[in-house]
Motif scaffolding. Structure first.
Motif, PDB file in Angstrom:
ATOM      1  N   HIS A  32      12.246 -20.221 -30.578  1.00  0.00           N
ATOM      2  CA  HIS A  32      13.345 -20.157 -29.139  1.00  0.00           C
ATOM      3  C   HIS A  32      14.946 -21.190 -29.755  1.00  0.00           C
ATOM      4  N   ALA A  33      14.548 -22.317 -30.301  1.00  0.00           N
ATOM      5  CA  ALA A  33      15.321 -22.842 -30.584  1.00  0.00           C
ATOM      6  C   ALA A  33      16.663 -22.903 -31.802  1.00  0.00           C
ATOM      7  N   ALA A  34      16.196 -20.716 -32.401  1.00  0.00           N
ATOM      8  CA  ALA A  34      17.114 -20.275 -32.976  1.00  0.00           C
ATOM      9  C   ALA A  34      18.380 -19.992 -32.002  1.00  0.00           C
ATOM     10  N   HIS A  35      17.933 -19.959 -30.925  1.00  0.00           N
ATOM     11  CA  HIS A  35      19.046 -19.188 -29.736  1.00  0.00           C
ATOM     12  C   HIS A  35      19.081 -18.024 -30.462  1.00  0.00           C
ATOM     13  N   GLY A  36      17.994 -17.246 -29.896  1.00  0.00           N
ATOM     14  CA  GLY A  36      18.493 -15.408 -30.546  1.00  0.00           C
ATOM     15  C   GLY A  36      19.163 -15.179 -32.436  1.00  0.00           C
ATOM     16  N   GLN A  37      19.289 -15.918 -32.777  1.00  0.00           N
ATOM     17  CA  GLN A  37      19.407 -15.559 -34.006  1.00  0.00           C
ATOM     18  C   GLN A  37      17.644 -14.957 -35.065  1.00  0.00           C
ATOM     19  N   ARG A  38      17.618 -14.207 -35.808  1.00  0.00           N
ATOM     20  CA  ARG A  38      16.625 -13.760 -36.517  1.00  0.00           C
ATOM     21  C   ARG A  38      16.433 -14.922 -37.437  1.00  0.00           C
ATOM     22  N   ILE A  39      15.619 -15.312 -37.402  1.00  0.00           N
ATOM     23  CA  ILE A  39      14.383 -15.945 -38.637  1.00  0.00           C
ATOM     24  C   ILE A  39      13.621 -14.814 -39.547  1.00  0.00           C
ATOM     25  N   ARG A  40      13.771 -14.880 -40.702  1.00  0.00           N
ATOM     26  CA  ARG A  40      13.372 -14.277 -42.023  1.00  0.00           C
ATOM     27  C   ARG A  40      11.526 -14.375 -41.584  1.00  0.00           C
ATOM     28  N   LEU A  41      10.867 -13.409 -42.182  1.00  0.00           N
ATOM     29  CA  LEU A  41       9.426 -14.121 -41.758  1.00  0.00           C
ATOM     30  C   LEU A  41       9.216 -14.673 -42.882  1.00  0.00           C
ATOM     31  N   GLY A  42       9.506 -14.485 -44.091  1.00  0.00           N
ATOM     32  CA  GLY A  42       8.943 -15.294 -45.466  1.00  0.00           C
ATOM     33  C   GLY A  42       9.334 -16.423 -45.023  1.00  0.00           C
ATOM     34  N   GLU A  43      10.802 -17.158 -44.224  1.00  0.00           N
ATOM     35  CA  GLU A  43      10.967 -18.263 -43.893  1.00  0.00           C
ATOM     36  C   GLU A  43      10.042 -19.114 -42.977  1.00  0.00           C
ATOM     37  N   LEU A  44       9.459 -17.887 -42.514  1.00  0.00           N
ATOM     38  CA  LEU A  44       8.372 -18.920 -40.826  1.00  0.00           C
ATOM     39  C   LEU A  44       6.840 -18.579 -41.246  1.00  0.00           C
ATOM     40  N   GLY A  47       7.659 -22.015 -43.523  1.00  0.00           N
ATOM     41  CA  GLY A  47       7.569 -23.289 -42.474  1.00  0.00           C
ATOM     42  C   GLY A  47       6.220 -23.558 -41.524  1.00  0.00           C
ATOM     43  N   LEU A  48       5.503 -22.806 -41.165  1.00  0.00           N
ATOM     44  CA  LEU A  48       4.140 -22.477 -40.669  1.00  0.00           C
ATOM     45  C   LEU A  48       3.357 -22.915 -41.598  1.00  0.00           C
ATOM     46  N   GLY A  49       2.940 -22.366 -43.419  1.00  0.00           N
ATOM     47  CA  GLY A  49       2.280 -22.883 -44.585  1.00  0.00           C
ATOM     48  C   GLY A  49       1.404 -21.794 -44.247  1.00  0.00           C
ATOM     49  N   VAL A  50       1.798 -20.413 -43.619  1.00  0.00           N
ATOM     50  CA  VAL A  50       0.747 -19.138 -43.981  1.00  0.00           C
ATOM     51  C   VAL A  50       1.852 -17.959 -44.550  1.00  0.00           C
ATOM     52  N   SER A  51       0.779 -17.148 -44.611  1.00  0.00           N
ATOM     53  CA  SER A  51       1.297 -15.874 -45.340  1.00  0.00           C
ATOM     54  C   SER A  51       2.564 -15.117 -44.486  1.00  0.00           C
ATOM     55  N   ALA A  52       3.137 -14.587 -45.266  1.00  0.00           N
ATOM     56  CA  ALA A  52       4.624 -13.463 -44.195  1.00  0.00           C
ATOM     57  C   ALA A  52       3.330 -12.384 -43.566  1.00  0.00           C
ATOM     58  N   ARG A  53       2.193 -12.649 -44.026  1.00  0.00           N
ATOM     59  CA  ARG A  53       1.830 -10.746 -42.971  1.00  0.00           C
ATOM     60  C   ARG A  53       1.176 -11.515 -41.989  1.00  0.00           C
ATOM     61  N   THR A  54       0.366 -12.973 -42.131  1.00  0.00           N
ATOM     62  CA  THR A  54       0.305 -13.424 -40.579  1.00  0.00           C
ATOM     63  C   THR A  54       0.658 -13.935 -40.178  1.00  0.00           C
ATOM     64  N   VAL A  55       2.233 -14.037 -40.163  1.00  0.00           N
ATOM     65  CA  VAL A  55       3.308 -13.985 -39.259  1.00  0.00           C
ATOM     66  C   VAL A  55       3.393 -13.019 -38.598  1.00  0.00           C
ATOM     67  N   ALA A  56       3.027 -11.931 -39.713  1.00  0.00           N
ATOM     68  CA  ALA A  56       3.858 -10.254 -39.038  1.00  0.00           C
ATOM     69  C   ALA A  56       2.645  -9.930 -37.549  1.00  0.00           C
ATOM     70  N   ARG A  57       1.514 -10.068 -38.510  1.00  0.00           N
ATOM     71  CA  ARG A  57       0.667 -10.841 -37.083  1.00  0.00           C
ATOM     72  C   ARG A  57       0.463 -10.983 -35.884  1.00  0.00           C
TER      73      ARG A  57
END
Length: 134
Positions: A32-44, A47-57
């Motif tokens: 929401h804070a990104a105002h519609g800009q895409r954020i890569r899974l790796g960056e997320l 930042g969240l301290g998990v794997s990209a696969r976890t973010v994808a799930r």
């Protein structure tokens, strides 16, 4: 399996579910804070301290539950939150509002600014101040 093992497994499962909900709330707020800009899974993920696969799930769970997320495939892909109105009017009856409040209470109404704000708004709606100031 004895009762103690079942309780331990149940407690662990509950803890993992709570962590997932906290992470998904943080994910939504970040997008929401990104105002519609895409954020890569790796960056997320970092930042969240998990794997990209976890973010994808998490993204898939949120998307399937109705959160307006857009997953961008391929090079430079990522995730974005689709534009929406800044405020949304929703009519809830008392049991529906109470269900949301109890869910927020389990999550911890101060886990994020939006959770605290939602809890405050629900409580104010259910307990309006006396117009006479009494």
């Amino acid at each position: 399996m004895n009762r103690g093992t079942r309780l331990a497994a149940s407690s662990r499962d509950g803890h993992l579910a709570l962590r997932r909900v906290e992470r998904q709330q943080a994910l939504i707020e970040w997008l929401h804070a990104a105002h519609g800009q895409r954020i890569r899974l790796g960056e997320l993920a970092r930042g969240l301290g998990v794997s990209a696969r976890t973010v994808a799930r998490d993204v898939e769970r949120l998307r399937l539950s109705g959160v307006p997320l857009n997953a961008h495939q391929g090079r430079g892909g990522g995730v974005s939150l689709l534009p929406a109105r800044s405020t949304i009017a929703i009519v809830l009856d008392l049991p529906e509002a109470a269900a949301l409040m109890s869910s927020l209470a389990v999550l911890g109404p101060s886990v994020s600014q939006s959770a605290a704000s939602a809890m405050r708004k629900l409580a104010e709606a259910l307990n309006p101040t006396d117009p006479g100031g009494r």
